[in-house]
Design a protein around this motif. Structure first.
Motif, PDB file in Angstrom:
ATOM      1  N   ARG A  18      -8.412 151.773  46.709  1.00  0.00           N
ATOM      2  CA  ARG A  18      -9.813 151.692  46.274  1.00  0.00           C
ATOM      3  C   ARG A  18     -10.729 151.298  47.437  1.00  0.00           C
ATOM      4  NH1 ARG A  18      -8.773 149.004  42.203  1.00  0.00           N
ATOM      5  NH2 ARG A  18      -9.070 146.882  42.990  1.00  0.00           N
ATOM      6  N   GLU A  19     -10.303 150.306  48.215  1.00  0.00           N
ATOM      7  CA  GLU A  19     -11.127 149.851  49.335  1.00  0.00           C
ATOM      8  C   GLU A  19     -11.150 150.881  50.470  1.00  0.00           C
ATOM      9  OE1 GLU A  19      -9.352 146.108  50.220  1.00  0.00           O
ATOM     10  OE2 GLU A  19     -10.077 145.160  48.354  1.00  0.00           O
ATOM     11  N   ALA A  20     -10.064 151.611  50.643  1.00  0.00           N
ATOM     12  CA  ALA A  20     -10.018 152.616  51.703  1.00  0.00           C
ATOM     13  C   ALA A  20     -10.989 153.763  51.440  1.00  0.00           C
ATOM     14  CB  ALA A  20      -8.595 153.156  51.854  1.00  0.00           C
ATOM     15  N   PHE A  21     -11.221 154.086  50.190  1.00  0.00           N
ATOM     16  CA  PHE A  21     -12.132 155.174  49.835  1.00  0.00           C
ATOM     17  C   PHE A  21     -13.584 154.701  49.688  1.00  0.00           C
ATOM     18  CE2 PHE A  21      -8.450 157.780  48.446  1.00  0.00           C
ATOM     19  CZ  PHE A  21      -8.842 159.002  48.963  1.00  0.00           C
ATOM     20  N   ALA A  22     -13.820 153.384  49.648  1.00  0.00           N
ATOM     21  CA  ALA A  22     -15.153 152.857  49.371  1.00  0.00           C
ATOM     22  C   ALA A  22     -16.175 153.383  50.383  1.00  0.00           C
ATOM     23  CB  ALA A  22     -15.128 151.329  49.397  1.00  0.00           C
ATOM     24  N   GLY A  23     -17.267 153.951  49.856  1.00  0.00           N
ATOM     25  CA  GLY A  23     -18.351 154.423  50.699  1.00  0.00           C
ATOM     26  C   GLY A  23     -18.095 155.718  51.423  1.00  0.00           C
ATOM     27  N   PRO A  71       0.513 155.870  55.264  1.00  0.00           N
ATOM     28  CA  PRO A  71      -0.332 156.085  54.083  1.00  0.00           C
ATOM     29  C   PRO A  71       0.068 157.332  53.321  1.00  0.00           C
ATOM     30  CG  PRO A  71      -1.682 155.506  55.984  1.00  0.00           C
ATOM     31  CD  PRO A  71      -0.282 155.741  56.492  1.00  0.00           C
ATOM     32  N   GLN A  72       0.473 158.373  54.043  1.00  0.00           N
ATOM     33  CA  GLN A  72       0.868 159.609  53.369  1.00  0.00           C
ATOM     34  C   GLN A  72       2.081 159.391  52.474  1.00  0.00           C
ATOM     35  OE1 GLN A  72       0.131 159.212  56.569  1.00  0.00           O
ATOM     36  NE2 GLN A  72      -0.943 160.990  57.440  1.00  0.00           N
ATOM     37  N   ALA A  73       3.004 158.513  52.896  1.00  0.00           N
ATOM     38  CA  ALA A  73       4.179 158.226  52.071  1.00  0.00           C
ATOM     39  C   ALA A  73       3.764 157.525  50.790  1.00  0.00           C
ATOM     40  CB  ALA A  73       5.169 157.375  52.850  1.00  0.00           C
ATOM     41  N   MET A  74       2.812 156.594  50.885  1.00  0.00           N
ATOM     42  CA  MET A  74       2.318 155.915  49.692  1.00  0.00           C
ATOM     43  C   MET A  74       1.691 156.898  48.716  1.00  0.00           C
ATOM     44  SD  MET A  74      -1.008 153.474  49.252  1.00  0.00           S
ATOM     45  CE  MET A  74      -0.610 152.342  50.566  1.00  0.00           C
ATOM     46  N   LEU A  75       0.775 157.724  49.208  1.00  0.00           N
ATOM     47  CA  LEU A  75       0.076 158.664  48.335  1.00  0.00           C
ATOM     48  C   LEU A  75       1.034 159.727  47.803  1.00  0.00           C
ATOM     49  CD1 LEU A  75      -3.132 159.004  50.520  1.00  0.00           C
ATOM     50  CD2 LEU A  75      -2.866 157.660  48.428  1.00  0.00           C
ATOM     51  N   LEU A  90      -7.344 157.417  55.657  1.00  0.00           N
ATOM     52  CA  LEU A  90      -6.025 157.117  56.213  1.00  0.00           C
ATOM     53  C   LEU A  90      -6.122 156.050  57.298  1.00  0.00           C
ATOM     54  CD1 LEU A  90      -4.442 160.689  56.500  1.00  0.00           C
ATOM     55  CD2 LEU A  90      -4.033 158.981  54.732  1.00  0.00           C
ATOM     56  N   ALA A  91      -7.167 156.124  58.102  1.00  0.00           N
ATOM     57  CA  ALA A  91      -7.328 155.128  59.170  1.00  0.00           C
ATOM     58  C   ALA A  91      -7.531 153.737  58.591  1.00  0.00           C
ATOM     59  CB  ALA A  91      -8.508 155.521  60.062  1.00  0.00           C
ATOM     60  N   ARG A  92      -8.282 153.638  57.502  1.00  0.00           N
ATOM     61  CA  ARG A  92      -8.494 152.338  56.862  1.00  0.00           C
ATOM     62  C   ARG A  92      -7.188 151.776  56.312  1.00  0.00           C
ATOM     63  NH1 ARG A  92     -14.060 152.891  53.264  1.00  0.00           N
ATOM     64  NH2 ARG A  92     -15.528 153.089  55.029  1.00  0.00           N
ATOM     65  N   LEU A  93      -6.353 152.642  55.746  1.00  0.00           N
ATOM     66  CA  LEU A  93      -5.064 152.176  55.252  1.00  0.00           C
ATOM     67  C   LEU A  93      -4.155 151.746  56.404  1.00  0.00           C
ATOM     68  CD1 LEU A  93      -4.293 154.744  52.397  1.00  0.00           C
ATOM     69  CD2 LEU A  93      -4.851 152.324  52.130  1.00  0.00           C
ATOM     70  N   GLY A 138       4.288 147.132  60.746  1.00  0.00           N
ATOM     71  CA  GLY A 138       4.448 148.576  60.729  1.00  0.00           C
ATOM     72  C   GLY A 138       4.533 149.205  59.349  1.00  0.00           C
ATOM     73  N   ARG A 139       4.228 148.448  58.286  1.00  0.00           N
ATOM     74  CA  ARG A 139       4.335 148.962  56.921  1.00  0.00           C
ATOM     75  C   ARG A 139       2.983 148.853  56.218  1.00  0.00           C
ATOM     76  NH1 ARG A 139       8.903 151.696  55.647  1.00  0.00           N
ATOM     77  NH2 ARG A 139       8.746 150.969  53.486  1.00  0.00           N
ATOM     78  N   ILE A 140       2.639 149.851  55.422  1.00  0.00           N
ATOM     79  CA  ILE A 140       1.375 149.894  54.688  1.00  0.00           C
ATOM     80  C   ILE A 140       1.600 149.298  53.299  1.00  0.00           C
ATOM     81  CG2 ILE A 140      -0.534 151.340  53.929  1.00  0.00           C
ATOM     82  CD1 ILE A 140       0.019 151.500  56.931  1.00  0.00           C
ATOM     83  N   PRO A 141       0.853 148.262  52.908  1.00  0.00           N
ATOM     84  CA  PRO A 141       1.068 147.638  51.595  1.00  0.00           C
ATOM     85  C   PRO A 141       0.313 148.359  50.470  1.00  0.00           C
ATOM     86  CG  PRO A 141      -0.609 146.424  52.772  1.00  0.00           C
ATOM     87  CD  PRO A 141      -0.154 147.527  53.700  1.00  0.00           C
ATOM     88  N   ALA A 142       0.882 148.284  49.303  1.00  0.00           N
ATOM     89  CA  ALA A 142       0.217 148.748  48.082  1.00  0.00           C
ATOM     90  C   ALA A 142       0.456 147.703  46.999  1.00  0.00           C
ATOM     91  CB  ALA A 142       0.767 150.099  47.630  1.00  0.00           C
TER      92      ALA A 142
END
Length: 313
Positions: free
Chosen positions: A186-191, A233-237, A266-269, A276-280
């Protein structure tokens, strides 16, 4: 199966689109089991909570059964209960039928000799809308629903349907997601442009109030936060897509996301990465409540119980 609660074009843009939900889960039926580690873990924790509940159900409904894994575990736990699974996506129901026919659950196979056979027989599996349960009133003793209710716009109506089909003394046990779920996305897409990108998840306390107002007794609500991590991020999505949980809001962008917008998201994520890991984040809400004796008639009149003096209750 047609959904009688189709999307209203004037509705809240963060409400879910029932047709898109059904289509998404239909497409994900083949990949769901490989990607649904979180759903299995939450289902296991939910199942453990039944250890402290005294109930011997004759009939169990899995509302939002997906590929049917929980049905096998419920059959092992309650070997003499009749089982019914309902899901809005027919390919999910078909997968559940194949699982049932093949006896694919290891737990079910191992416990069958101990349980003395599954007296309830094979589960009944039906493609149906959770807001229009095709069941007779007072026909179910346990309604089980793991991570399905976040896909329902009218949660009070869902609770009303569950209460209708439960017998007096029956139990509703469910999980759903709370407001902190997927806050990173949600925050990565904001704005970054118009449209909605995540659903609006309901607070645990509001859900508890809905249960009380819906006539359920002794509701118990609990919450825990789970964090999954991904290499990219691509793995999460991609995992969200594989389980059918991509953006299904009414206000979602209908075209392809622009290259610059996608790269910025993606850059925000990636900035959120730790080691080295992206949290969700997933805020998991657990709830259960009982169907009590009715206090009013369907016409709204109060029910008064009269007893002779000295009569045993």
């Amino acid at each position: 199966m047609a959904d009688r609660h189709e999307a209203d074009p004037q509705a809240d843009p963060q409400a879910v689109d029932p047709r898109a939900v059904r289509a998404g889960f239909a497409r994900a039926a083949a990949s769901y089991d490989r990607a649904a580690a979180l759903q299995r873990e939450i289902g296991s924790r939910m199942m453990q909570r039944l250890d402290v509940v005294r109930i011997a159900p004759r009939a169990i409904l899995d509302a939002g059964c997906g590929t049917g894994e929980a049905l096998a575990e419920l059959a092992a736990r309650y070997p003499h209960a009749r089982l019914l699974g309902i899901d809005c996506a027919y390919p999910m129901v078909a997968s559940a039928r194949r699982r049932s026919d093949a006896g694919a659950s290891l737990l079910r196979r191992l416990l069958r000799p101990v349980a003395g056979g599954l007296g309830g027989g094979a589960p009944w599996l039906v493609c149906a809308d959770l807001l229009a349960l095709p069941l007779a009133p007072r026909s179910i003793d346990l309604v089980w629903s793991n991570l399905a209710l976040q896909w329902v716009n009218d949660l009070p109506a869902a609770f009303e349907g569950f209460r209708r089909v439960l017998r007096v003394g029956g139990l509703l046990s469910f999980t759903t997601f709370g407001p902190d779920t997927l806050r990173e996305v949600r925050e990565a897409f904001a704005g970054l442009g118009p449209g909605t990108h995540t659903s609006r998840f309901i607070d645990m306390h509001d859900i508890g109030d809905m249960l009380v107002h819906g006539g359920f007794a002794d509701p118990v609500m609990d919450m825990e936060t789970l964090t999954l991590t991904y290499a990219t991020p691509q793995a999460m999505l991609g995992e969200l897509k594989a389980i059918g949980a991509s953006n299904r809001t009414l206000g979602r962008p209908r075209g392809l996301t622009g290259r610059k917008t996608w790269a910025a998201m993606l850059a925000r994520l990636e900035v959120l990465a730790k080691d080295g890991r992206i949290p969700a984040t997933f805020e998991v809400v657990y709830g259960h409540a009982w169907k009590a004796e009715p206090t009013r008639t369907p016409e709204g009149h109060a029910i008064v119980t009269l007893m002779r003096p000295g009569a045993a209750r």
